[in-house]
Design a protein around this motif. Structure first.
Motif, PDB file in Angstrom:
ATOM      1  N   HIS A  77      38.178  34.143  18.631  1.00 50.03           N
ATOM      2  CA  HIS A  77      39.133  33.378  18.820  1.00 50.03           C
ATOM      3  C   HIS A  77      40.422  34.083  18.691  1.00 50.03           C
ATOM      4  CE1 HIS A  77      41.933  30.114  18.538  1.00 50.03           C
ATOM      5  NE2 HIS A  77      42.522  30.295  17.370  1.00 50.03           N
ATOM      6  N   ARG A  78      40.634  35.181  17.817  1.00 47.80           N
ATOM      7  CA  ARG A  78      41.715  35.983  17.610  1.00 47.80           C
ATOM      8  C   ARG A  78      41.898  37.035  18.642  1.00 47.80           C
ATOM      9  NH1 ARG A  78      45.780  34.115  15.296  1.00 47.80           N
ATOM     10  NH2 ARG A  78      46.458  36.269  14.767  1.00 47.80           N
ATOM     11  N   THR A  79      40.751  37.286  19.196  1.00 50.48           N
ATOM     12  CA  THR A  79      40.632  38.582  20.257  1.00 50.48           C
ATOM     13  C   THR A  79      41.524  37.998  21.504  1.00 50.48           C
ATOM     14  OG1 THR A  79      38.434  39.185  19.738  1.00 50.48           O
ATOM     15  CG2 THR A  79      39.296  39.824  21.707  1.00 50.48           C
ATOM     16  N   ARG A  80      42.789  38.927  21.669  1.00 48.35           N
ATOM     17  CA  ARG A  80      43.528  38.591  22.883  1.00 48.35           C
ATOM     18  C   ARG A  80      43.182  39.534  24.108  1.00 48.35           C
ATOM     19  NH1 ARG A  80      45.841  33.866  21.878  1.00 48.35           N
ATOM     20  NH2 ARG A  80      47.606  34.548  23.040  1.00 48.35           N
ATOM     21  N   HIS A  81      42.751  39.002  24.979  1.00 49.93           N
ATOM     22  CA  HIS A  81      42.385  39.838  26.366  1.00 49.93           C
ATOM     23  C   HIS A  81      43.311  39.437  27.606  1.00 49.93           C
ATOM     24  CE1 HIS A  81      38.966  41.671  24.450  1.00 49.93           C
ATOM     25  NE2 HIS A  81      38.470  40.507  24.336  1.00 49.93           N
ATOM     26  N   ARG A  82      43.515  40.347  28.402  1.00 48.97           N
ATOM     27  CA  ARG A  82      44.399  40.064  29.516  1.00 48.97           C
ATOM     28  C   ARG A  82      43.316  40.793  30.639  1.00 48.97           C
ATOM     29  NH1 ARG A  82      49.602  38.535  30.066  1.00 48.97           N
ATOM     30  NH2 ARG A  82      49.826  40.087  31.687  1.00 48.97           N
ATOM     31  N   ARG A 105      35.654  42.849  41.440  1.00 47.44           N
ATOM     32  CA  ARG A 105      36.531  43.866  40.308  1.00 47.44           C
ATOM     33  C   ARG A 105      36.977  43.153  39.285  1.00 47.44           C
ATOM     34  NH1 ARG A 105      41.200  47.452  42.767  1.00 47.44           N
ATOM     35  NH2 ARG A 105      42.484  45.981  41.769  1.00 47.44           N
ATOM     36  N   MET A 106      36.801  43.795  38.059  1.00 49.89           N
ATOM     37  CA  MET A 106      37.264  43.186  36.656  1.00 49.89           C
ATOM     38  C   MET A 106      38.242  44.379  36.420  1.00 49.89           C
ATOM     39  SD  MET A 106      36.387  40.080  36.319  1.00 49.89           S
ATOM     40  CE  MET A 106      37.244  39.933  34.703  1.00 49.89           C
ATOM     41  N   ASP A 107      39.675  44.104  35.871  1.00 54.01           N
ATOM     42  CA  ASP A 107      40.521  45.234  35.309  1.00 54.01           C
ATOM     43  C   ASP A 107      40.779  44.554  34.020  1.00 54.01           C
ATOM     44  OD1 ASP A 107      41.206  47.003  37.696  1.00 54.01           O
ATOM     45  OD2 ASP A 107      40.927  45.335  38.420  1.00 54.01           O
ATOM     46  N   VAL A 109      43.661  44.666  31.720  1.00 51.81           N
ATOM     47  CA  VAL A 109      45.136  45.272  31.623  1.00 51.81           C
ATOM     48  C   VAL A 109      45.872  44.846  30.240  1.00 51.81           C
ATOM     49  CG1 VAL A 109      45.578  44.508  33.977  1.00 51.81           C
ATOM     50  CG2 VAL A 109      45.674  42.840  32.234  1.00 51.81           C
ATOM     51  N   SER A 110      44.965  44.792  29.246  1.00 52.88           N
ATOM     52  CA  SER A 110      45.402  44.679  27.745  1.00 52.88           C
ATOM     53  C   SER A 110      45.140  45.910  27.125  1.00 52.88           C
ATOM     54  CB  SER A 110      44.462  43.554  27.107  1.00 52.88           C
ATOM     55  OG  SER A 110      43.361  43.960  26.753  1.00 52.88           O
ATOM     56  N   ARG A 111      45.898  45.966  25.957  1.00 52.30           N
ATOM     57  CA  ARG A 111      46.011  47.232  25.114  1.00 52.30           C
ATOM     58  C   ARG A 111      44.873  47.358  24.269  1.00 52.30           C
ATOM     59  NH1 ARG A 111      52.150  47.374  23.274  1.00 52.30           N
ATOM     60  NH2 ARG A 111      53.379  47.442  25.177  1.00 52.30           N
ATOM     61  N   MET A 112      43.636  46.450  24.392  1.00 51.02           N
ATOM     62  CA  MET A 112      42.619  46.821  23.573  1.00 51.02           C
ATOM     63  C   MET A 112      41.567  46.535  24.386  1.00 51.02           C
ATOM     64  SD  MET A 112      42.877  43.076  21.436  1.00 51.02           S
ATOM     65  CE  MET A 112      41.352  43.513  20.528  1.00 51.02           C
ATOM     66  N   GLU A 139      37.357  49.631  28.547  1.00 55.37           N
ATOM     67  CA  GLU A 139      38.570  50.253  28.072  1.00 55.37           C
ATOM     68  C   GLU A 139      40.086  49.678  28.284  1.00 55.37           C
ATOM     69  OE1 GLU A 139      37.339  52.707  31.436  1.00 55.37           O
ATOM     70  OE2 GLU A 139      36.422  51.666  29.835  1.00 55.37           O
ATOM     71  N   PRO A 140      40.877  50.198  27.538  1.00 57.26           N
ATOM     72  CA  PRO A 140      42.100  49.444  27.903  1.00 57.26           C
ATOM     73  C   PRO A 140      42.593  50.203  29.211  1.00 57.26           C
ATOM     74  CG  PRO A 140      42.283  49.986  25.565  1.00 57.26           C
ATOM     75  CD  PRO A 140      40.831  50.218  26.126  1.00 57.26           C
ATOM     76  N   GLY A 141      43.090  49.463  30.345  1.00 51.97           N
ATOM     77  CA  GLY A 141      43.293  49.853  31.522  1.00 51.97           C
ATOM     78  C   GLY A 141      42.152  50.241  32.436  1.00 51.97           C
TER      79      GLY A 141
END
Length: 468
Positions: A77-82, A105-107, A109-112, A139-141
């Protein structure tokens, strides 16, 4: 991951973007897997037993079993994904029985980094099983690309998507599923055959020698000039227009006019029996598609006409071949035939009006319905046979492929050969007497072979008499 963005242009590349966690805490609790619910139930039961029996060791075990799923729920729940997702079809239009490849394709774009992801795309059952992919930690990016194939023996338009993404914890206790909002469409067009360039009875060539030409020059004062193009004969320079416009102008003495062709497809439900890719109706649709593509390649202006009087491309329209225009014409015609179905009509009177120039599909260039006419017909009674016989014009050729739906459905077996005079009572014979080049289409016959037979067939009685 939240709401999705609009898909890409043309429907060939869809993309979604989302931010945030996978819903609220209550939604995360609903994502407990069977293993997670079992852990929770076992922990609660162990804690109750430890309380009743006074066993401290058992209480600690029960608390561990009960708290572990809750910790996983809170962590997800606390995991923030973009993440963004895209889909690309190659090609977006395929023939029945051919395969298309879907690229996903999945990208991230978050920092984690993300955890273990399971990607699933929703496809109709007719296209095959639902594809599922397991993606390692992104991985991030980072980016992950996968692909799968789809195939259908039935023509139509099939939606692909939306894309679903599942996120799980390392213990498999919680599984959260979210869907992107976009989808794409795969168009499955009828099967087509490459046809031989035969010369049909009464047919003029599509473009060039033998096709009709309209004069654009009635006199020196009525000349219609155009700009000079490299390679034009300098003897055609019109000096008066050159002085008037201030640039070199040449005479446009004559304009070639492309031959016209109408492909009539009988879609009446009562004219066909059976269904499926091997039915008589599907054979007729495939034959019409092959004919339209062949005539476009030969330089004809073509239109598709049905028994309802509907015309593609629109009322009185026609396509000319050449470059991008021909490709767009073929695409529109194939898209129409991909979704065409049976009509509830009982007769061909509307098609007759359109061919003769009195209906909504009439006016196909000057002269209404003249030009080449190719018809794909189902079962015909006496009245409809007479109506079709009168569709033919003296100025153009007429070719008919007549299907016996009872023979195609296997209800009748071919009988003994009939005498030569008895053929006049049948639809094929009556159409030949009216000047048509008519052929019966038996079950399982290749359309390319019938097309060659049509090119070698003799003229009907009426056409031969008119030429004599």
């Amino acid at each position: 991951m939240g709401a999705g963005a609009p898909r890409g242009a043309g429907g060939q590349d869809g993309a979604d973007r989302g931010a945030g966690g996978f819903g609220g805490l209550r939604a995360s609790l609903s994502g407990l897997t069977t293993r997670g619910r079992s852990f929770l139930a076992a922990g609660v039961a162990a804690a109750l037993c430890a309380y009743v029996l006074g066993q401290g060791e058992l209480l600690r075990v029960g608390l561990l079993l009960a708290v572990l799923p809750l910790i996983c729920v809170y962590a997800l729940h606390r995991t923030r994904h973009r993440v963004t997702g895209s889909r690309r079809l190659t090609p977006g239009r395929v023939g029945a029985g051919a395969e298309a490849r879907v690229h996903l394709r999945m990208d991230n774009v978050s920092r984690m980094p993300t955890g273990l992801l399971m990607l699933q795309d929703r496809v109709p059952y007719v296209l095959g099983p639902r594809p599922r992919f397991v993606l390692d930690r992104v991985e991030p990016g980072g980016r992950r690309e996968v692909s799968y194939r789809v195939r259908s023996d039935l023509r139509g338009r099939y939606p692909l998507g939306p894309l679903q993404l599942r996120l799980t914890d390392p213990f498999g206790l919680v599984e959260l599923t979210r869907s992107f909002s976009t989808y794409d469409t795969l168009t499955v067009v009828p099967r087509t055959e490459a046809l031989a360039p035969v010369r049909l009875a009464g047919e003029s060539s599509g473009y060039g020698d033998g096709s009709r030409r309209s004069l654009a020059l009635a006199g020196d004062d009525d000349v219609i000039p155009r700009g000079y193009r490299r390679g034009d004969d300098l003897r055609r320079v019109h000096w008066r227009s050159t002085a008037r416009y201030g640039e070199l102008m040449v005479r446009r003495e004559e304009q070639p006019q492309r031959s016209r062709a109408t492909v009539l497809l009988d879609t009446r439900r009562l004219a066909y029996e059976g269904a499926g890719p091997d039915s008589a109706f599907e054979w007729a649709v495939s034959g019409a598609a092959s004919t339209l593509l062949h005539l476009l390649e030969q330089g004809f202006s073509v239109r598709l006409l049905t028994d309802t009087g509907d015309c593609v491309p629109g009322e009185g329209g026609g396509f000319t071949s050449g470059g991008q225009e021909s490709a767009e014409a073929a695409g529109l015609l194939m898209d129409t035939l991909a979704v065409i179905g049976h009509s509830d009509g009982a007769g061909l009177s509307r098609a007759y009006d359109a061919v003769r120039g009195g209906g909504p599909g009439g006016g196909f260039g000057a002269g209404g319905g003249d030009g080449l006419l190719v018809a794909f017909l189902g079962d015909l009674d006496d009245a409809q046979t007479e109506l079709v016989a009168r569709m033919r014009r003296r100025s153009g050729g007429a070719v008919a492929f007549v299907l016996d739906s009872a023979a195609w459905s296997g209800r009748t077996a071919p009988g003994p050969a009939r005498p030569a005079g008895a053929a006049g009572a049948e639809p094929v014979g009556r159409l030949r007497d009216a000047g048509w080049t008519a052929l019966a289409a038996p079950p399982g016959v290749a359309f390319g072979e019938l097309w060659r037979q049509a090119g070698n067939a003799p003229l009907g009685a009426a056409a031969a008499g008119g030429r004599g």
